[in-house]
Design a protein around this motif. Structure first.
Motif, PDB file in Angstrom:
ATOM      1  N   ARG A   3      12.175   3.548   3.086  1.00  0.00           N
ATOM      2  CA  ARG A   3      13.235   4.167   2.280  1.00  0.00           C
ATOM      3  C   ARG A   3      12.811   4.255   0.817  1.00  0.00           C
ATOM      4  O   ARG A   3      13.038   5.272   0.154  1.00  0.00           O
ATOM      5  N   ALA A   4      12.202   3.201   0.315  1.00  0.00           N
ATOM      6  CA  ALA A   4      11.774   3.197  -1.079  1.00  0.00           C
ATOM      7  C   ALA A   4      10.705   4.258  -1.325  1.00  0.00           C
ATOM      8  O   ALA A   4      10.732   4.956  -2.350  1.00  0.00           O
ATOM      9  N   ALA A   5       9.760   4.393  -0.395  1.00  0.00           N
ATOM     10  CA  ALA A   5       8.725   5.420  -0.537  1.00  0.00           C
ATOM     11  C   ALA A   5       9.347   6.808  -0.556  1.00  0.00           C
ATOM     12  O   ALA A   5       8.982   7.658  -1.384  1.00  0.00           O
ATOM     13  N   HIS A   6      10.288   7.045   0.348  1.00  0.00           N
ATOM     14  CA  HIS A   6      10.946   8.351   0.402  1.00  0.00           C
ATOM     15  C   HIS A   6      11.708   8.637  -0.886  1.00  0.00           C
ATOM     16  O   HIS A   6      11.674   9.758  -1.403  1.00  0.00           O
ATOM     17  N   ARG A   7      12.374   7.644  -1.431  1.00  0.00           N
ATOM     18  CA  ARG A   7      13.105   7.832  -2.692  1.00  0.00           C
ATOM     19  C   ARG A   7      12.161   8.189  -3.835  1.00  0.00           C
ATOM     20  O   ARG A   7      12.535   8.934  -4.752  1.00  0.00           O
ATOM     21  N   ARG A   8      10.942   7.682  -3.780  1.00  0.00           N
ATOM     22  CA  ARG A   8       9.963   7.996  -4.831  1.00  0.00           C
ATOM     23  C   ARG A   8       9.401   9.407  -4.698  1.00  0.00           C
ATOM     24  O   ARG A   8       8.653   9.866  -5.550  1.00  0.00           O
ATOM     25  N   HIS A  18      10.520  19.133   7.443  1.00  0.00           N
ATOM     26  CA  HIS A  18      11.531  19.394   6.430  1.00  0.00           C
ATOM     27  C   HIS A  18      10.957  19.341   5.020  1.00  0.00           C
ATOM     28  O   HIS A  18      11.697  19.394   4.049  1.00  0.00           O
ATOM     29  N   GLY A  19       9.665  19.209   4.905  1.00  0.00           N
ATOM     30  CA  GLY A  19       9.043  19.110   3.597  1.00  0.00           C
ATOM     31  C   GLY A  19       8.861  17.675   3.169  1.00  0.00           C
ATOM     32  O   GLY A  19       7.739  17.211   2.947  1.00  0.00           O
ATOM     33  N   ASP A  20       9.955  16.919   3.067  1.00  0.00           N
ATOM     34  CA  ASP A  20       9.865  15.509   2.676  1.00  0.00           C
ATOM     35  C   ASP A  20       9.743  14.580   3.874  1.00  0.00           C
ATOM     36  O   ASP A  20       9.247  13.458   3.752  1.00  0.00           O
ATOM     37  N   VAL A  21      10.198  15.042   5.033  1.00  0.00           N
ATOM     38  CA  VAL A  21      10.144  14.264   6.269  1.00  0.00           C
ATOM     39  C   VAL A  21       9.696  15.184   7.395  1.00  0.00           C
ATOM     40  O   VAL A  21      10.166  16.324   7.485  1.00  0.00           O
ATOM     41  N   ALA A  22       8.806  14.699   8.251  1.00  0.00           N
ATOM     42  CA  ALA A  22       8.334  15.510   9.376  1.00  0.00           C
ATOM     43  C   ALA A  22       8.128  14.614  10.584  1.00  0.00           C
ATOM     44  O   ALA A  22       7.747  13.444  10.450  1.00  0.00           O
ATOM     45  N   THR A  23       8.378  15.162  11.779  1.00  0.00           N
ATOM     46  CA  THR A  23       8.198  14.428  13.024  1.00  0.00           C
ATOM     47  C   THR A  23       7.428  15.290  14.005  1.00  0.00           C
ATOM     48  O   THR A  23       7.527  16.513  13.976  1.00  0.00           O
ATOM     49  N   ALA A  49       0.830  -1.211   0.000  1.00  0.00           N
ATOM     50  CA  ALA A  49       0.000   0.000   0.000  1.00  0.00           C
ATOM     51  C   ALA A  49       0.863   1.258   0.000  1.00  0.00           C
ATOM     52  O   ALA A  49       0.424   2.323  -0.457  1.00  0.00           O
ATOM     53  N   LEU A  50       2.085   1.155   0.517  1.00  0.00           N
ATOM     54  CA  LEU A  50       2.964   2.322   0.543  1.00  0.00           C
ATOM     55  C   LEU A  50       3.390   2.735  -0.860  1.00  0.00           C
ATOM     56  O   LEU A  50       3.766   3.889  -1.081  1.00  0.00           O
ATOM     57  N   ASP A  51       3.321   1.799  -1.823  1.00  0.00           N
ATOM     58  CA  ASP A  51       3.729   2.125  -3.189  1.00  0.00           C
ATOM     59  C   ASP A  51       2.846   3.194  -3.817  1.00  0.00           C
ATOM     60  O   ASP A  51       3.279   3.906  -4.724  1.00  0.00           O
ATOM     61  N   GLU A  52       1.607   3.296  -3.341  1.00  0.00           N
ATOM     62  CA  GLU A  52       0.646   4.229  -3.925  1.00  0.00           C
ATOM     63  C   GLU A  52       0.473   5.496  -3.103  1.00  0.00           C
ATOM     64  O   GLU A  52      -0.309   6.378  -3.472  1.00  0.00           O
ATOM     65  N   ALA A  53       1.189   5.613  -1.996  1.00  0.00           N
ATOM     66  CA  ALA A  53       0.967   6.734  -1.072  1.00  0.00           C
ATOM     67  C   ALA A  53       1.704   7.988  -1.513  1.00  0.00           C
ATOM     68  O   ALA A  53       2.809   7.930  -2.045  1.00  0.00           O
ATOM     69  N   ASP A  54       1.066   9.128  -1.263  1.00  0.00           N
ATOM     70  CA  ASP A  54       1.722  10.428  -1.413  1.00  0.00           C
ATOM     71  C   ASP A  54       2.318  10.883  -0.087  1.00  0.00           C
ATOM     72  O   ASP A  54       3.304  11.615  -0.058  1.00  0.00           O
TER      73      ASP A  54
END
Length: 339
Positions: free
Chosen positions: A93-98, A151-156, A65-70
């Protein structure tokens, strides 16, 4: 219009509250508002998934399901610091790279750190766990006393309620302050808390209800176009300037000046989204005096110019009039950290 797909990655035992932070913001249908998000959940092993409150929830989707996530949300991870399976880390990691945005709520930050997504970056988690996170991942710049870091691409985010603050912040970034305010209003929550606000008061909360700043904050928000100096605010509250500053620090974790600037920027965002008023007029209405001052403050706070912000989120295409003219700048809001 394609909706933004948000997928929550769950782990047993899952905290229902941390999941609900994301589900309520991104997954609730509100008839009075356009629907911009689709929300789903997944887990490493689909099927009945235990929770921290004694019942199981049925999760039908696996890691594919992560393959289709924004956006991927990790809403906590119990016990905190428990190693995530290698396949989970690889999927993140793969989702983030996408180009997928990866977000954690509370102890979900440990999983993002295990995946290496926080290396060399600022991050936060629940204040009781910041020391543990810093010790386990010295390459992460742990911010111990903020609500969230984006950070835009990553947030906590910090613990539980701060997860709602982060989710609302992301909605603001995606669709503007006016839309996010309506979402917050439907949840009966404040529309926005800055990420730099303290996770908890550094001193005990005031014992008497007459010490609450709420009436002053309401009055100041309704009079943003006035000259709201510290002295005037203190006079309105019937306090000395020093006492007022101390109560702001105790109750809001910020100074009167920073709080007031945040409200003025919020008001400017809404006017830019919902009106075609010239920048000079917007500046006057929110108490920032001039278009030059508004542009400077706005770029510092939001990361773009009022004109570029209006092009993204507003209905008007030009600013016109005094101080008008569409400003040069990026056509999108740049990635930046909120601290």
């Amino acid at each position: 219009m394609n909706r933004h797909r948000v997928t929550a990655l769950l782990n047993p035992p899952q905290s229902p509250f941390e999941l609900a932070c994301a589900a309520e913001v991104f997954g609730t249908v509100r008839p009075q508002l356009p629907a911009h998000y689709d929300f789903r959940v997944c887990a490493d092993r689909p099927g009945p998934l235990p929770t921290t409150v004694g019942y199981a929830m049925l999760v039908e989707d696996g890691l594919d399901a992560l393959d289709e996530a924004d956006t991927v949300v990790v809403p906590g991870w119990q016990p905190p610091g428990t190693p995530a399976p290698a396949r989970v880390l690889a999927a993140l990691r793969a989702a983030h790279r996408r180009g997928t945005r990866v977000v954690s709520i509370c102890t979900g930050a440990f999983v993002l750190a295990q995946a290496g997504l926080l290396d060399g970056r600022a991050a936060t988690t629940h204040w009781r766990r910041t020391g543990q996170l810093a010790a386990a991942f010295p390459e992460v710049k742990v911010e111990a006393d903020v609500l969230y870091v984006d950070h835009g691409d990553v947030a906590t985010s910090a613990g539980i309620g701060a997860g709602i603050d982060l989710c609302l912040h992301l909605v603001r970034s995606d669709h503007g302050a006016a839309y996010a305010t309506e979402v917050a209003r439907s949840m009966v929550l404040p529309p926005h808390r800055e990420g730099s606000q303290l996770q908890y008061a550094v001193r005990p909360a005031p014992a008497r209800t007459d010490e609450s700043l709420a009436p002053l904050l309401e009055w100041a928000t309704a009079h943003l176009d006035g000259r709201l100096t510290l002295a005037r605010l203190a006079e309105r509250a019937g306090l000395s300037s020093r006492t007022l500053a101390r109560r702001f620090a105790e109750q809001l974790g910020t100074s009167p000046g920073q709080w007031l600037l945040g409200r003025r920027i919020d008001a400017a965002r809404v006017l830019l989204e919902q009106t075609d008023l010239p920048v000079e007029t917007v500046a006057t209405r929110v108490g920032l005096a001039s278009a030059v001052n508004l542009r400077r403050r706005f770029r510092t706070a939001v990361g773009t110019t009022p004109g570029a912000y209006r092009q993204i989120f507003g209905g008007a295409q030009s600013e016109g009039g005094a101080g008008g003219g569409v400003e040069e700048g990026s056509s999108s809001i740049p990635e930046r950290a909120i601290r």
